[in-house]
Design a protein around this motif. Structure first.
Motif, PDB file in Angstrom:
ATOM      1  N   PRO A  22      33.502  20.380 -15.534  1.00 23.29           N
ATOM      2  CA  PRO A  22      33.394  19.328 -14.513  1.00 23.29           C
ATOM      3  C   PRO A  22      32.976  18.004 -15.146  1.00 23.29           C
ATOM      4  O   PRO A  22      32.274  17.977 -16.158  1.00 23.29           O
ATOM      5  CB  PRO A  22      32.317  19.860 -13.568  1.00 23.29           C
ATOM      6  CG  PRO A  22      31.535  20.837 -14.375  1.00 23.29           C
ATOM      7  CD  PRO A  22      32.460  21.389 -15.422  1.00 23.29           C
ATOM      8  N   LEU A  23      33.414  16.930 -14.544  1.00 16.79           N
ATOM      9  CA  LEU A  23      33.066  15.592 -15.032  1.00 16.79           C
ATOM     10  C   LEU A  23      31.868  15.056 -14.266  1.00 16.79           C
ATOM     11  O   LEU A  23      31.685  15.381 -13.092  1.00 16.79           O
ATOM     12  CB  LEU A  23      34.243  14.640 -14.840  1.00 16.79           C
ATOM     13  CG  LEU A  23      35.522  14.997 -15.584  1.00 16.79           C
ATOM     14  CD1 LEU A  23      36.626  14.028 -15.217  1.00 16.79           C
ATOM     15  CD2 LEU A  23      35.301  15.006 -17.072  1.00 16.79           C
ATOM     16  N   PRO A  24      31.052  14.224 -14.919  1.00 12.58           N
ATOM     17  CA  PRO A  24      29.967  13.552 -14.194  1.00 12.58           C
ATOM     18  C   PRO A  24      30.548  12.680 -13.087  1.00 12.58           C
ATOM     19  O   PRO A  24      31.694  12.223 -13.182  1.00 12.58           O
ATOM     20  CB  PRO A  24      29.301  12.690 -15.269  1.00 12.58           C
ATOM     21  CG  PRO A  24      29.792  13.208 -16.574  1.00 12.58           C
ATOM     22  CD  PRO A  24      31.109  13.866 -16.322  1.00 12.58           C
ATOM     23  N   LEU A  25      29.778  12.449 -12.044  1.00 15.73           N
ATOM     24  CA  LEU A  25      30.278  11.679 -10.901  1.00 15.73           C
ATOM     25  C   LEU A  25      30.600  10.235 -11.234  1.00 15.73           C
ATOM     26  O   LEU A  25      31.573   9.676 -10.749  1.00 15.73           O
ATOM     27  CB  LEU A  25      29.263  11.728  -9.753  1.00 15.73           C
ATOM     28  CG  LEU A  25      29.056  13.103  -9.134  1.00 15.73           C
ATOM     29  CD1 LEU A  25      27.977  13.039  -8.060  1.00 15.73           C
ATOM     30  CD2 LEU A  25      30.355  13.645  -8.571  1.00 15.73           C
ATOM     31  N   SER A  26      29.771   9.595 -12.059  1.00 21.09           N
ATOM     32  CA  SER A  26      29.947   8.159 -12.256  1.00 21.09           C
ATOM     33  C   SER A  26      30.502   7.755 -13.616  1.00 21.09           C
ATOM     34  O   SER A  26      31.007   6.653 -13.767  1.00 21.09           O
ATOM     35  CB  SER A  26      28.608   7.449 -12.044  1.00 21.09           C
ATOM     36  OG  SER A  26      27.664   7.939 -12.975  1.00 21.09           O
TER      37      SER A  26
END
Length: 83
Positions: A22-26
């Motif tokens: 998963p990628l970080p949100l920001s």
């Protein structure tokens, strides 16, 4: 999500031919974020300075400067062995 492709002995440590991370949100996924998302034994192994990283087929000159985004393929290349 980014797709991690561990090659050679790194695939054995990953327990799978590829992993979804998963990628970080920001922010884009950086080296520390990648290591945190991987199984512990694999994260430890990729700290070896001889392990190289490619994003979407482009070899990075410095894996610590890695920035991956959604849909990117991150290949982890173990040291070359031979005799």
């Amino acid at each position: 999500m980014a797709r991690v492709i561990p090659l050679g002995k790194l695939a054995d440590l990953a327990g799978a031919p590829q992993l979804a991370v998963p990628l970080p949100l920001s922010d884009p996924l950086d080296w520390q974020g990648l290591k945190a998302a991987l199984p512990a034994m694999l994260a430890e192994a990729i700290d070896d300075p001889r392990v190289r990283v490619a994003i979407n087929g482009a070899l990075l000159p410095n894996k610590l400067m890695m920035q991956a985004g959604a849909g990117d393929e991150i290949a982890l290349l173990p040291p070359v062995s031979g005799g």
